[in-house]
Motif scaffolding. Structure first.
Motif, mmCIF file in Angstrom:
data_model
loop_
_atom_site.group_PDB
_atom_site.id
_atom_site.type_symbol
_atom_site.label_atom_id
_atom_site.label_comp_id
_atom_site.label_asym_id
_atom_site.label_seq_id
_atom_site.Cartn_x
_atom_site.Cartn_y
_atom_site.Cartn_z
ATOM 1 N N ARG A 45 16.239 -4.167 -6.052
ATOM 2 C CA ARG A 45 14.844 -4.908 -6.478
ATOM 3 C C ARG A 45 14.269 -4.399 -7.355
ATOM 4 N NH1 ARG A 45 12.657 -9.395 -2.582
ATOM 5 N NH2 ARG A 45 10.998 -9.370 -3.968
ATOM 6 N N ALA A 46 13.530 -4.498 -8.136
ATOM 7 C CA ALA A 46 12.161 -3.916 -8.579
ATOM 8 C C ALA A 46 10.879 -3.479 -7.814
ATOM 9 C CB ALA A 46 11.904 -4.307 -10.274
ATOM 10 N N ASN A 47 11.021 -4.545 -7.001
ATOM 11 C CA ASN A 47 9.567 -4.224 -6.544
ATOM 12 C C ASN A 47 10.522 -5.103 -4.910
ATOM 13 O OD1 ASN A 47 7.424 -6.550 -4.438
ATOM 14 N ND2 ASN A 47 6.168 -5.187 -6.793
ATOM 15 N N PRO A 74 8.441 -5.741 -1.198
ATOM 16 C CA PRO A 74 7.243 -5.856 0.340
ATOM 17 C C PRO A 74 7.740 -5.589 1.727
ATOM 18 C CG PRO A 74 7.289 -7.891 -1.061
ATOM 19 C CD PRO A 74 9.145 -7.242 -2.028
ATOM 20 N N PHE A 108 5.419 -7.053 3.985
ATOM 21 C CA PHE A 108 4.003 -7.173 4.213
ATOM 22 C C PHE A 108 4.077 -7.336 5.976
ATOM 23 C CE2 PHE A 108 3.003 -7.784 -0.018
ATOM 24 C CZ PHE A 108 2.452 -6.880 0.187
ATOM 25 N N ASN A 109 4.850 -8.361 6.455
ATOM 26 C CA ASN A 109 5.161 -8.690 7.982
ATOM 27 C C ASN A 109 5.797 -7.420 8.318
ATOM 28 O OD1 ASN A 109 3.586 -11.022 6.525
ATOM 29 N ND2 ASN A 109 5.965 -11.578 6.661
ATOM 30 N N ASN A 166 1.232 0.980 1.357
ATOM 31 C CA ASN A 166 1.142 -0.111 -0.215
ATOM 32 C C ASN A 166 1.940 -0.804 0.652
ATOM 33 O OD1 ASN A 166 -0.404 1.325 -0.882
ATOM 34 N ND2 ASN A 166 0.776 2.128 -3.084
ATOM 35 N N VAL A 168 4.860 -1.255 0.187
ATOM 36 C CA VAL A 168 5.429 -1.927 -0.845
ATOM 37 C C VAL A 168 6.360 -1.359 -1.940
ATOM 38 C CG1 VAL A 168 3.920 -1.919 -2.710
ATOM 39 C CG2 VAL A 168 6.124 -3.974 -3.098
ATOM 40 N N ASP A 212 7.457 -0.543 -4.945
ATOM 41 C CA ASP A 212 7.213 -0.793 -6.683
ATOM 42 C C ASP A 212 8.415 -0.010 -7.670
ATOM 43 O OD1 ASP A 212 6.185 -2.959 -8.809
ATOM 44 O OD2 ASP A 212 6.516 -1.769 -9.662
ATOM 45 N N ILE A 213 8.940 -0.046 -9.263
ATOM 46 C CA ILE A 213 10.133 1.107 -9.501
ATOM 47 C C ILE A 213 9.585 1.911 -10.362
ATOM 48 C CG2 ILE A 213 10.829 -0.442 -11.382
ATOM 49 C CD1 ILE A 213 13.104 1.963 -9.944
ATOM 50 N N THR A 252 1.584 -10.042 -10.099
ATOM 51 C CA THR A 252 2.931 -9.329 -8.369
ATOM 52 C C THR A 252 1.763 -8.442 -8.560
ATOM 53 O OG1 THR A 252 4.272 -10.894 -9.279
ATOM 54 C CG2 THR A 252 4.270 -9.832 -7.512
ATOM 55 N N PRO A 253 2.169 -7.522 -8.890
ATOM 56 C CA PRO A 253 1.740 -5.816 -8.393
ATOM 57 C C PRO A 253 -0.097 -5.413 -7.720
ATOM 58 C CG PRO A 253 2.716 -5.760 -10.682
ATOM 59 C CD PRO A 253 2.415 -6.997 -10.618
ATOM 60 N N GLN A 255 0.344 -8.104 -4.540
ATOM 61 C CA GLN A 255 0.711 -7.202 -3.808
ATOM 62 C C GLN A 255 -0.511 -5.477 -2.994
ATOM 63 O OE1 GLN A 255 4.444 -5.943 -5.051
ATOM 64 N NE2 GLN A 255 5.366 -7.506 -4.187
ATOM 65 N N PHE A 286 -3.684 -7.341 -1.457
ATOM 66 C CA PHE A 286 -3.158 -8.481 -0.391
ATOM 67 C C PHE A 286 -3.093 -7.316 1.043
ATOM 68 C CE2 PHE A 286 0.864 -10.266 2.557
ATOM 69 C CZ PHE A 286 -0.125 -10.788 3.538
ATOM 70 N N GLY A 292 8.460 -14.483 -2.442
ATOM 71 C CA GLY A 292 9.465 -13.106 -2.965
ATOM 72 C C GLY A 292 8.724 -12.099 -2.652
ATOM 73 N N SER A 293 7.755 -12.230 -3.252
ATOM 74 C CA SER A 293 6.863 -10.620 -2.691
ATOM 75 C C SER A 293 6.439 -10.770 -1.636
ATOM 76 C CB SER A 293 5.946 -11.077 -3.973
ATOM 77 O OG SER A 293 5.920 -11.349 -5.380
ATOM 78 N N MET A 294 6.532 -11.412 -1.126
ATOM 79 C CA MET A 294 5.803 -11.588 0.892
ATOM 80 C C MET A 294 4.729 -12.164 0.161
ATOM 81 S SD MET A 294 7.821 -8.872 2.397
ATOM 82 C CE MET A 294 7.746 -9.880 4.314
ATOM 83 N N LEU A 295 3.618 -12.957 -0.549
ATOM 84 C CA LEU A 295 2.410 -13.078 -0.270
ATOM 85 C C LEU A 295 2.750 -14.223 0.406
ATOM 86 C CD1 LEU A 295 1.625 -11.997 -3.851
ATOM 87 C CD2 LEU A 295 1.510 -10.280 -1.777
ATOM 88 N N GLU A 321 10.913 -5.192 -14.113
ATOM 89 C CA GLU A 321 10.271 -6.598 -13.658
ATOM 90 C C GLU A 321 10.174 -7.438 -12.742
ATOM 91 O OE1 GLU A 321 7.595 -7.604 -17.147
ATOM 92 O OE2 GLU A 321 7.602 -5.636 -18.033
ATOM 93 N N THR A 322 9.853 -7.662 -11.624
ATOM 94 C CA THR A 322 10.656 -8.426 -10.510
ATOM 95 C C THR A 322 10.304 -10.141 -10.871
ATOM 96 O OG1 THR A 322 10.026 -9.029 -7.773
ATOM 97 C CG2 THR A 322 7.911 -7.846 -9.541
ATOM 98 N N GLU A 330 12.825 -11.194 -12.692
ATOM 99 C CA GLU A 330 14.372 -11.233 -11.997
ATOM 100 C C GLU A 330 14.274 -12.167 -11.610
ATOM 101 O OE1 GLU A 330 15.487 -8.257 -9.226
ATOM 102 O OE2 GLU A 330 14.619 -7.059 -10.407
#
Lengths: 293, 326, 257
Positions: free
Chosen positions: A106-108, A110, A112-113, A205, A207, A209-210, B98-99, B102, B105, B125-128, B173-174, B177
């Motif tokens: 996917r384009a992004n 993450p 985080f955990n 970061n 994450v 990202d593309i 989103t970016p 992240q 965060f 999905g962005s894990m926020l 662009e997430t 999607e």
């Protein structure tokens, strides 16, 4: 204080990228645009492996290896298919975009955990007074290791040939060595470093990202040129130091511009002006004269 | 001499940066950072709404709040740097898109400063946020997920015969999607089929449309930054083919889309501002579940409808706003 | 033995500027012979060297080194047995690298360039000795970048480097032309000494007719891709500078120079 730490963290990660650009631009005289995609490539590899539970530290060499392959592709396109340097980089860069999306899925992406390179048993074991610096320390360790290895490599026979091929290809040919192969070797090492920088950046970061590679080559070139102009008339060994310092200064300038409350729209222009000032004050960058057989 | 000048310059820049930070920290009022990922009418509305929302809750700029506003201009590296800086100098960080969310965060994870995000389509999905919409870190915000059901329902009402809806999206662009996925999952319920075409840059749009348009009855937009930025190009092609385009936001309808059941970013921003006020009053941000935009802000463009020979059904026209009459 | 057998070379084929430089050209140089090549501009001297070294391909014919046909072998592989010094002193050395680094690279020719120390410390004394023989004081500047040296010093280094390892052939491409007369003299003496010491089969292109006569075992004059004079041994020894000059002027006038 936090800002200064931030500048060093960012600056030193990008310094790893700058070391790669130093090899292609300064030593091989090869404007390698692969960088814009090999940087996120390293990030994608490191991110997806971390998400799948691999030790973050182990993802770094694998990311570097992926970067090495991308350099190899650019090198082969240039040397074996006789495509011009700039174009070979563009071809690999374009193709890698899709490959990066495939790798990360996917384009992004993450994470985080998860445990990262900067957040694990090692960094949490630092004494409290060192905690604010823990990221900086980890980056510093990686950067110093890379710089040390690169400096050592440049003093080996293989390193001599690499320096010779950018300086004077004729000498390499008369030494009965294939200068094309050595160029490829340089691109492989450079892009391995760039991908390593991407991997470290993704770890910091948390994450991938593309679009994180956009402008990476511009940054790398700026860092190398700023560094080179600040420490002129130096042999290559100090070149690695110059690139690192250049990278940190560049980041400091951006941070300063932000802190001074500049309108964000003007930021790129301010950066360009600062860049120009450094070039002019440091003396116009003299391109080494090249001779061809 | 030159070298001295140069080092002077560098030192000057560094000192200036330090003093301005020190200045910010000396303020007794709240310093709130607003970090915006891109320059974009929807995102601008988020920012304006956020400030209004806080003001309504008693946090007024110039009285007890100072805003630090930065825009990353879609530069990921810059986004990280802005986030790192705000994590240090601000009491609360509002991250738009989103970016940026992240980055904020991640930067605030160590300093513990609360992050309020908005214009994030998929916080989970962005894990926020976790599956319950909360977090064990100091973060909450609002989600601008398109009211896809409402939009599909509206399209069905306006175009009873339509079968296939075309969607252009940018592969990088997430947000797009996740929105696309939602459309694909929901479309069948309204008897639609989604035909999607991915692009990498705005320059790909004309060719992608040439292939896509003959296959579809109409188009609908996601909140895809690239496609929305190139809306004029899209409309050029669709008008030539006499196929309507449904927007994802009111601004797009003003610019020539037929209608939209979109996100109203100004009110989304206000809701986000209210969240921030809650956090400033002492609630742990992670305990607040993120809020979603309430759709239903239907709007249409009667001029475009006339051009395309489409009649907006009375029921729809009655509940919506005609943007040409504002 | 070094041999060009029946070689043809056409420049810009198919265009208006098509120019056939060599047509069925042959030249054979026995082992350990020192050949001086003279000729006017455009006579094909440098092209001949480039064909021998593989810098430019030949259209027809064969190039033989020893008994091996090297026509299809890539340039860098041919240099295993060939040393070459160019007119431009910068071509034979790496300016950004130090004298010691340049010497070490040259010393390693024919071996692998791996991840081992670039400078073999045990060899430094030997490099110093070699440099000392040049009499230019370079032995005290081992850590100076070669780019900081004068043209003559660089050319002396280039010559030394090209003959450091056990090569069989030495190609000298007007290697004294860019130097002042005094340095040129010094480089020529050094060349002669190295060629004799190492019994190298040598091909030296020069514009200096006096050097061509004074040094070497054989003299060749080229004109428009043909050999117009070829004297060796006694015959060469008996040649007077005037005779060569007369012949040289004659062909130059034909060219309209």
């Amino acid at each position: 204080m936090g800002i200064i730490i931030g500048i060093f963290e960012e600056g030193m990660i990008y310094a790893i990228l700058a070391l790669g650009v130093l090899i292609t631009y300064r030593i091989l005289d090869f404007p390698d645009l692969t960088v814009d995609s090999s940087f996120p490539l390293g990030a994608a590899v490191s991110a997806i492996l971390t998400v799948n539970g691999m030790n973050p530290l182990l993802t770094l060499p694998i990311a570097a290896l992926a970067g090495a392959v991308s350099g190899l592709v650019t090198g082969l396109i240039h040397v074996k298919c006789h495509v011009r340097d700039l174009l070979s980089g563009i071809i690999t860069m374009t193709g890698l975009y899709s490959i990066n999306l495939r790798i990360a899925g996917r384009a992004n992406l993450p994470f985080f955990n998860m445990e990262t390179l900067f957040d694990n048993g090692f960094t949490t074991s630092f004494p409290t007074f060192l905690q604010p610096y823990s990221k900086m320390i980890v980056v510093l360790i990686v950067l110093l290791l890379v710089k040390l290895l690169l400096d050592l490599f440049m003093k080996t026979k293989a390193g001599f040939l690499l320096r010779a091929v950018g300086d004077n290809q004729t000498v390499v040919t008369t030494l009965a060595k294939d200068s094309g192969l050595i160029k490829i070797e340089g691109l492989v090492i450079a892009n391995a470093l760039v991908a390593l920088a991407g991997a470290v950046m993704a770890q910091k970061n948390r994450v991938f990202d593309i679009s994180m590679g956009t402008g990476a080559i511009v940054f790398g070139l700026a860092a190398v040129i700023i560094g080179m102009n600040l420490f002129k008339n130096i042999s290559f060994i100090k070149g690695t130091t110059a690139a690192i310092v250049g990278s940190i200064i560049y980041k400091a300038c951006v941070a300063a511009a932000l802190s001074m409350g500049l309108v964000p729209q003007d930021l790129k222009l301010i950066t360009a002006v600062l860049f120009l000032l450094i070039l002019v004050l440091g003396g116009v960058h003299k391109k080494k004269v090249k001779f061809r057989a | 001499m030159k070298k001295q000048l140069l080092s002077l310059l560098v030192v000057l820049v560094l000192v200036l940066s330090l003093t301005s930070i020190a200045g910010a920290e000396a303020q007794k009022t709240y310093t709130i950072g607003i970090a915006q990922f891109a320059e974009h009418p929807s995102l601008d509305n988020c920012r304006i709404g956020f400030i209004e929302g806080l003001a309504e809750a008693g946090y007024v700029e110039g009285e007890n709040v100072t805003y630090v506003v930065q825009n990353a201009q879609t530069d990921m590296g810059l986004a990280q740097q802005i986030a790192a800086q705000m994590a240090q100098e601000c009491d609360l960080v509002c991250a738009i898109a989103t970016p940026m969310a992240q980055a904020a965060f991640n930067a605030c994870m160590d300093s513990g400063k609360p992050v309020i995000y908005t214009a994030v389509s998929d916080p989970v999905g962005s894990m926020l946020a976790n599956a319950e919409g909360k977090s064990d870190k100091a973060i909450t915000g609002s989600c601008d997920l398109l009211p896809v059901e409402a939009q599909l329902k509206m399209i069905r009402a306006i175009l009873p015969e339509a079968k296939k809806i075309g969607i252009l999206y940018t592969t990088s662009e997430t947000n797009s999607e996740s929105q696309l996925k939602l459309y694909q999952e929901t479309a069948a319920a309204y008897d639609f089929e989604i035909v999607a075409s991915g692009i990498s840059t705005g320059a790909d749009i004309p060719l992608a449309l040439d292939t896509l348009l003959p296959q579809v009855d109409c188009m609908t937009n996601l909140t895809d930054n690239t496609v929305v930025s190139y809306l004029a190009v899209v409309l050029d092609k669709t008008n030539a083919a006499s196929k309507p385009v449904f927007g994802s936001e009111i601004e797009q309808v003003k610019n020539g889309c037929l209608a939209s059941e979109g996100v109203e970013y100004l009110s989304l921003g206000k809701e986000t501002g209210a969240l921030a006020a809650q956090v400033l009053e002492g609630t742990f941000a992670g305990d607040i579940a993120f809020v979603s935009s309430e759709g239903g802000d239907m709007c249409y463009n009667s001029e475009v409808a006339a051009q395309l020979n489409i009649t907006i059904p009375e029921a729809e026209a009655a509940r919506g706003v005609d943007v040409t009459k504002e | 033995m070094l041999e060009l057998r029946d070689v043809s070379k056409v420049y810009s084929p198919g265009s208006v500027n098509e120019n056939c430089l060599f047509r069925h050209f042959s030249l054979s140089i026995p082992d350990s012979q020192f050949v001086s090549v003279v000729g006017s501009n455009g006579s094909g001297k440098t092209s001949m060297l480039n064909m021998l070294c593989g810098s430019i391909p030949v259209d027809e014919g064969q190039i033989l080194m020893g008994s091996q046909d090297i026509t299809k072998i890539k340039d860098f592989k041919r240099y295993r047995n060939i040393g070459r010094v160019y007119q431009n002193p910068a071509m034979g050395t790496c300016g950004s690298m130090t004298i010691l680094e340049n010497m070490s690279m040259a010393d390693n020719k024919g071996k692998s360039f791996g991840i081992t120390p670039g400078v073999n410390k045990r060899r430094i004394d030997e490099y110093r000795e070699l440099l000392q023989k040049l009499g230019l004081g370079l032995e005290d500047k081992l850590h100076t970048p070669v780019g900081a040296l004068s043209g003559g010093q660089r050319q002396a280094m280039a010559l030394l480097m090209s003959t450091m390892t056990s090569i069989e052939f030495l190609i000298l491409d007007e290697h004294t032309a860019a130097l002042d007369p005094k340095t040129a003299e010094l480089i020529m003496k050094l060349t002669d000494r190295l060629v004799r010491e190492k019994h190298l089969t040598t091909l030296m292109v020069t514009h200096n007719l006096r050097y061509a006569l004074e040094y070497g075992d054989r003299i060749i004059m080229l004109h428009e891709g043909h050999i117009v004079l070829d004297k060796a041994g006694e015959e060469k020894a008996n040649l007077a500078l005037d005779e060569i000059l007369a012949l040289f002027n004659q062909i130059s006038i034909e060219c309209g120079n």
